[in-house]
Write a protein that holds these residues in place. Structure first.
Motif, short mmCIF file in Angstrom:
data_model
loop_
_atom_site.label_atom_id
_atom_site.label_comp_id
_atom_site.label_asym_id
_atom_site.label_seq_id
_atom_site.Cartn_x
_atom_site.Cartn_y
_atom_site.Cartn_z
N ASN A 1 23.89 57.83 28.98
CA ASN A 1 22.85 56.87 29.43
C ASN A 1 22.83 55.56 28.79
O ASN A 1 22.78 55.33 27.29
CB ASN A 1 21.45 57.71 28.90
CG ASN A 1 20.43 57.22 29.30
OD1 ASN A 1 19.59 56.43 28.69
ND2 ASN A 1 19.86 56.95 30.36
N VAL A 2 22.62 54.70 29.65
CA VAL A 2 22.37 53.15 29.24
C VAL A 2 20.84 52.79 29.29
O VAL A 2 20.27 53.03 30.31
CB VAL A 2 23.46 52.25 30.00
CG1 VAL A 2 22.97 50.93 29.66
CG2 VAL A 2 24.63 52.72 29.80
N LYS A 3 20.34 52.20 28.38
CA LYS A 3 18.82 51.87 28.00
C LYS A 3 18.74 50.43 27.90
O LYS A 3 19.34 49.98 26.74
CB LYS A 3 18.16 52.75 27.04
CG LYS A 3 16.60 52.94 27.53
CD LYS A 3 16.32 53.76 28.69
CE LYS A 3 14.57 53.83 28.36
NZ LYS A 3 14.24 54.54 29.59
N ILE B 1 43.55 49.39 36.01
CA ILE B 1 42.38 50.28 35.80
C ILE B 1 41.53 49.73 36.90
O ILE B 1 41.61 48.78 37.58
CB ILE B 1 41.81 49.81 34.43
CG1 ILE B 1 41.57 48.10 34.40
CG2 ILE B 1 42.20 50.42 33.19
CD1 ILE B 1 40.76 47.64 33.45
N LEU B 2 40.44 50.67 37.21
CA LEU B 2 39.28 50.25 38.00
C LEU B 2 38.15 49.96 37.17
O LEU B 2 38.03 50.24 36.11
CB LEU B 2 38.80 51.58 38.92
CG LEU B 2 38.08 51.43 39.88
CD1 LEU B 2 38.17 52.35 41.15
CD2 LEU B 2 36.68 51.68 39.63
N VAL B 3 37.55 48.62 37.64
CA VAL B 3 36.67 47.73 36.70
C VAL B 3 35.30 47.58 37.69
O VAL B 3 35.38 47.33 38.86
CB VAL B 3 37.15 46.67 36.48
CG1 VAL B 3 36.16 45.76 35.60
CG2 VAL B 3 38.36 46.59 35.58
N THR B 4 34.31 48.13 37.07
CA THR B 4 32.85 47.60 37.58
C THR B 4 32.04 46.72 36.78
O THR B 4 32.08 47.23 35.42
CB THR B 4 32.29 49.13 37.94
OG1 THR B 4 32.83 49.62 38.88
CG2 THR B 4 30.88 48.81 38.45
N ASN B 5 31.57 45.82 36.86
CA ASN B 5 30.66 45.16 36.27
C ASN B 5 29.07 45.13 36.86
O ASN B 5 28.96 44.94 38.01
CB ASN B 5 30.97 43.66 36.29
CG ASN B 5 30.33 42.91 35.53
OD1 ASN B 5 29.72 43.18 34.22
ND2 ASN B 5 29.85 41.71 35.94
N TRP C 1 23.90 43.80 30.79
CA TRP C 1 24.91 43.89 31.70
C TRP C 1 25.77 45.43 31.18
O TRP C 1 25.73 45.56 29.86
CB TRP C 1 25.88 42.83 31.94
CG TRP C 1 26.36 42.09 30.36
CD1 TRP C 1 25.75 41.17 29.77
CD2 TRP C 1 27.37 42.82 29.55
NE1 TRP C 1 26.67 40.85 28.63
CE2 TRP C 1 27.49 42.06 28.45
CE3 TRP C 1 28.36 43.70 29.71
CZ2 TRP C 1 28.45 42.05 27.66
CZ3 TRP C 1 29.31 43.87 28.79
CH2 TRP C 1 29.31 43.22 27.74
N ALA C 2 26.48 45.73 32.06
CA ALA C 2 27.57 46.99 31.40
C ALA C 2 28.87 46.61 32.44
O ALA C 2 29.03 46.24 33.66
CB ALA C 2 26.86 48.17 32.08
N VAL C 3 29.89 46.84 31.68
CA VAL C 3 31.14 46.99 32.29
C VAL C 3 31.76 48.28 32.12
O VAL C 3 32.02 48.84 30.86
CB VAL C 3 32.20 45.65 31.42
CG1 VAL C 3 33.42 45.91 32.05
CG2 VAL C 3 31.60 44.41 31.57
N ILE C 4 32.49 48.74 33.02
CA ILE C 4 32.93 50.18 33.39
C ILE C 4 34.26 49.88 33.47
O ILE C 4 34.88 49.21 34.51
CB ILE C 4 32.01 50.86 34.17
CG1 ILE C 4 30.78 51.02 34.03
CG2 ILE C 4 32.73 52.55 34.41
CD1 ILE C 4 29.96 51.38 35.20
N CYS C 5 35.26 50.44 32.88
CA CYS C 5 36.60 50.62 32.94
C CYS C 5 37.07 51.87 33.02
O CYS C 5 36.75 52.77 32.18
CB CYS C 5 37.35 49.82 31.85
SG CYS C 5 36.97 48.05 31.68
#
Length: 810
Positions: free
Chosen positions: A240-242, A169-173, A246-250
């Motif tokens: 939409n994140v409000k 996976i590609l991960v973004t934090n 933090w947010a983690v995107i996989c």
């Protein structure tokens, strides 16, 4: 019984002391303005390019199996008739006519590598203004993580990106220093035909397809801080994140590609289902756990080799043997962007930048070629176009091979496995091409291929399309893998059957020529024209030096492999041995250079980018300082005559060639020549060079130069055959007077650690991880030479006159 040998232990065996040193980071003080400013991440299959925009950000996505087209018919039943015509024209000395007639041997173009799409992130109004002085974007080669940092409205924001091989996976934090201050909208997009939709509250699925075939899917899953923040679906395509902490995107991606012999329409694979399964497997893992798994996997490969180069005599006592890849604390000048470092290299010639360039090549190979993935293409796995330059296709007349030059000496043997899988597929299709096109046995590959293992000639002119030596060159990698690893099972089960098939084709392709020699006819020197005796431009003749050099290399490998395997009495080997002595020899031209063609034709482009006629020097082994000094002298003059100018891959090939001649000044000169910052807005003004993200330029971007310079630097420090090992053979003593390298591999299954001070060898350590043999090697340093035995599980330390001063268990 001795325990399993671990290389990490021996790395603490040097007398040098640790010192402050620049971190292995590619840095920028602003968001990417061009694709070649973006920072690459990859897990071998899934690639990303990180732009690092503040108000809005883009992550370009690539999947290494996403190509146009379907399996093709790589045969031409009319070719034998044309071949006979071309051969007669060559025999009659009508080279220009032969060149025109040979166009009828050309085939169809390759298919094209594709992009997948983009992750798009739009931040809220709090990001409209930010403190530009706080902005940092960096790729840390030690961790394979890209970080973006900046301050907006007094809040510190951090993003981390990596592509995980173990979790696919590609991960973004994304995080913020103030609770509840993270708000953005995220969605997927693509230049390819596609549809996207939100599934539930936290997943986005994008489905689409490449032209004429392969389908793809990307599934993005979003997690945010517990109890803080809200998720809202927008237009059924965006989330939409409000107000999150933090947010983690996989992101997982897959395609319907099911091997080179299965039509896209007949594939049973469901890309969306495949992607969803990948995400299901990691749904209970935290970001910290994902990051740790990624680091453990990546650093097992990356930390095998460390390199430190220094000018200063005050930093002589350095211990890289104890470095585990975590280069020590940052210094003030590390705030300098990498683009600035490229510019300043012309004056400061900072050796630590060469370290960075070397390790970047290793990073890119780890990131674009892993067991089970596709072989690295012309751009690795990174691409922004539907139809990239030269289709992004593997080119087998130098570029594909150069991609894998660092894999063995730079201790990344696993990364070459996709190449061997690819060769196996090429051999299947190449058997049909050889039989129909040339009425020959064995298998053949021409100049360009694709994911479908295309083996027929390219479209267009003979100067590039008519070159049936691609498979033979690739076969040399099979034998090289054995010489470095001594893996007899690999040689027996994987390599030798492919080498046999290659040799069968070459034996049939060779025909009787004048003077009792066997010749190749028709023959070209890749992409290079000559002036025929009648004054007309031509490219087709007979027995080009590169043809003969590659065949000589393959035949030698077959004979050597047969001796290892006990097959030396086989009929094939006897035929190879008989043919070896009849191969047209490498000759010297009237002006003292190596002849490129069998005749001393006029060269209309003496500075041509290819140096094909020097194959026997590097990567081949038939031109050596010890055995062929006259040819080496001619090779020296050939390189001088060719000049410095050329694309990035050409520059790095010349660096490796100079290194083989033990010419440290010119080898270093070519490395320095590469380090020239390319302006993406003025690419046409450049030849070779580096972009701000250190991608090498043709231009445009081709990844082969990144791998070529990595291999060339290794060649400057260590060279080997199965019998000889040379320490610091092309060390530029005035440029890198002090340094250490640990973990480079040498033929014969050996690992090498060297440190030097004031341009002189201080000590060298050798050890073997091969438990099945005792290596006997002649060790060379300048005028000194000793013969020594290296036993499994033992480390041998040699001083500057090659006296063994210590031996101890590994």
């Amino acid at each position: 019984m001795e325990g399993k040998a671990t290389e990490r232990d021996v790395w603490g065996a040097s007398t040098m002391e640790k010192t402050t040193h620049k971190a292995l980071k590619i840095r920028s003080n602003e968001a990417a303005q061009h694709w070649t400013d973006a920072l690459p991440i990859g897990n071998g299959r899934l690639g990303g390019m990180i732009w690092g925009g503040v108000a809005s950000d883009t992550i370009n996505l690539n999947d290494d199996t996403l190509w146009t087209g379907n399996p093709g018919n790589y045969t031409n039943p009319d070719a034998p008739k044309v071949l006979s015509e071309v051969r007669k024209l060559v025999n009659d000395g009508k080279y220009a006519e032969a060149t025109k007639a040979a166009v009828n041997l050309s085939g169809n173009p390759s298919e094209a590598y594709q992009l997948l799409g983009d992750i798009k992130i739009d931040f809220d109004e709090s990001h409209a203004v930010y403190d530009k002085e706080t902005y940092e974007r960096e790729l840390d080669l030690d961790t394979a993580i890209v970080k973006v940092k900046y301050t907006a409205g007094g809040i510190n924001y951090t993003r981390e990106h990596f592509s995980s091989s173990p979790d696919k996976i590609l991960v973004t934090n994304i995080s913020a220093s103030k609770p509840g201050s993270l708000s953005f909208t995220i969605y997927l997009d693509s230049k390819l035909q596609h549809e996207s939709s939100v599934q539930g509250q936290n997943q986005i699925t994008m489905e689409g397809g490449a032209p004429m075939g392969i389908k793809f899917s990307a599934v993005l899953e979003l997690k945010i801080s517990d109890g803080t923040g809200q998720l809202h679906v927008v237009d059924d395509k965006k989330i939409n994140v409000k107000g999150a902490d933090w947010a983690v995107i996989c992101l997982a991606a897959s395609s319907s590609f099911d091997g080179p012999f299965t039509k896209a329409s007949e594939s049973k694979k469901n890309p969306t289902s495949e992607s969803q399964k990948v995400l299901d497997l990691i749904k209970n893992l935290s970001y910290a756990e994902l990051s740790a798994r990624h680091l453990n996997d990546y650093q097992k490969l990356f930390h095998r080799v460390s390199l430190q180069l220094s000018k200063s005599s005050t930093t002589v006592e350095k211990d890289l043997c104890s470095v585990t890849g975590n280069q020590s604390k940052a210094t003030e000048d590390e705030k300098m962007s990498t683009a600035q470092r490229v510019k300043s290299f012309k004056t400061d010639e900072d050796p630590s930048f060469v370290e960075l360039l070397f390790q970047y090549g290793r990073y890119l190979l780890i990131s674009c070629s892993r067991p089970g993935t596709q072989a690295s293409n012309l751009q690795g796995i990174w691409n922004k176009e539907i139809y990239p330059p030269w289709d992004g296709a593997p080119h087998a007349n130098i570029n594909l091979q150069m991609n894998y030059w660092p894999s063995l000496p730079c201790n990344l043997k696993e990364c070459q496995e996709p190449l061997f899988d690819y060769i196996s597929s090429l051999a299947v299709n190449g058997t049909k091409t050889a039989k129909v096109n040339y009425e020959a046995s064995g298998w053949v590959v021409h100049q360009v291929s694709d994911i479908w293992a295309k083996t027929s000639p390219d479209r267009g002119e003979a100067v590039w399309a008519l070159w049936p030596m691609g498979g033979a060159w690739l076969c040399t990698h099979l034998w090289e893998h054995y010489t470095y690893t001594l893996d007899k099972d690999f040689l027996k089960n994987k390599a030798y059957p492919l080498m046999e098939g290659c040799a069968l084709f070459l034996l049939d392709w060779l025909i009787e020529g004048p003077g009792g020699y066997l010749e190749t006819n028709p023959s070209t020197s890749p992409e290079h024209m000559f002036v025929a005796p009648d004054g007309q431009p031509a490219s087709v003749s007979y027995s080009s030096t590169m043809d003969m050099s590659i065949i000589r290399e393959v035949f030698s490998a077959v004979v050597s492999a047969s001796e290892v395997l006990g097959n030396s009495q086989d009929d094939l080997v006897k035929k190879v041995l008989k043919a070896q002595s009849r191969l047209y020899p490498t000759k010297i031209a009237k002006d003292g250079s190596i002849l490129e063609w069998a005749q001393d034709f006029e060269d209309p482009e003496v500075h041509h980018r290819h140096v094909s006629h020097l194959f026997g020097l590097f990567p081949g082994h038939t031109i050596t300082l010890e055995k062929t000094p006259d040819l080496c002298k001619a090779a020296d003059f050939t390189l001088q005559k060719r000049g410095e100018e050329g694309p990035g891959w050409s520059t790095t090939w010349k660096a490796a060639l100079w290194a083989r001649l033990h010419n440290s000044d010119n080898a270093y000169g070519m490395v320095k020549h590469l380090i020239d910052l390319v302006d993406p807005d003025r690419e046409a003004d450049f030849e070779g060079g580096l972009y701000s993200n250190l991608f090498t330029a043709h231009p445009p971007f081709q990844i082969d130069g990144n791998f070529g310079v990595c291999a060339a630097i290794a060649e400057m420090l260590v060279q080997s055959t199965m019998e000889d090992l040379y320490l610091l053979p092309a060390l530029p003593r005035d440029k890198w007077p002090n340094g250490a390298v640990k973990g480079l591999k040498a033929r014969g299954g050996l690992t090498v650690a060297i440190n030097w001070t004031k341009g002189d060898l201080h000590e060298a350590n050798l050890w073997s991880n091969n438990s099945n043999s005792i290596s006997t090697i002649r060790l060379h340093y300048r005028e000194y030479a000793v013969t020594t035995k290296v036993k499994f599980g033992r480390v041998y330390t040699f001083n500057k006159i090659l006296k063994c001063i210590n031996e101890y268990p590994l």
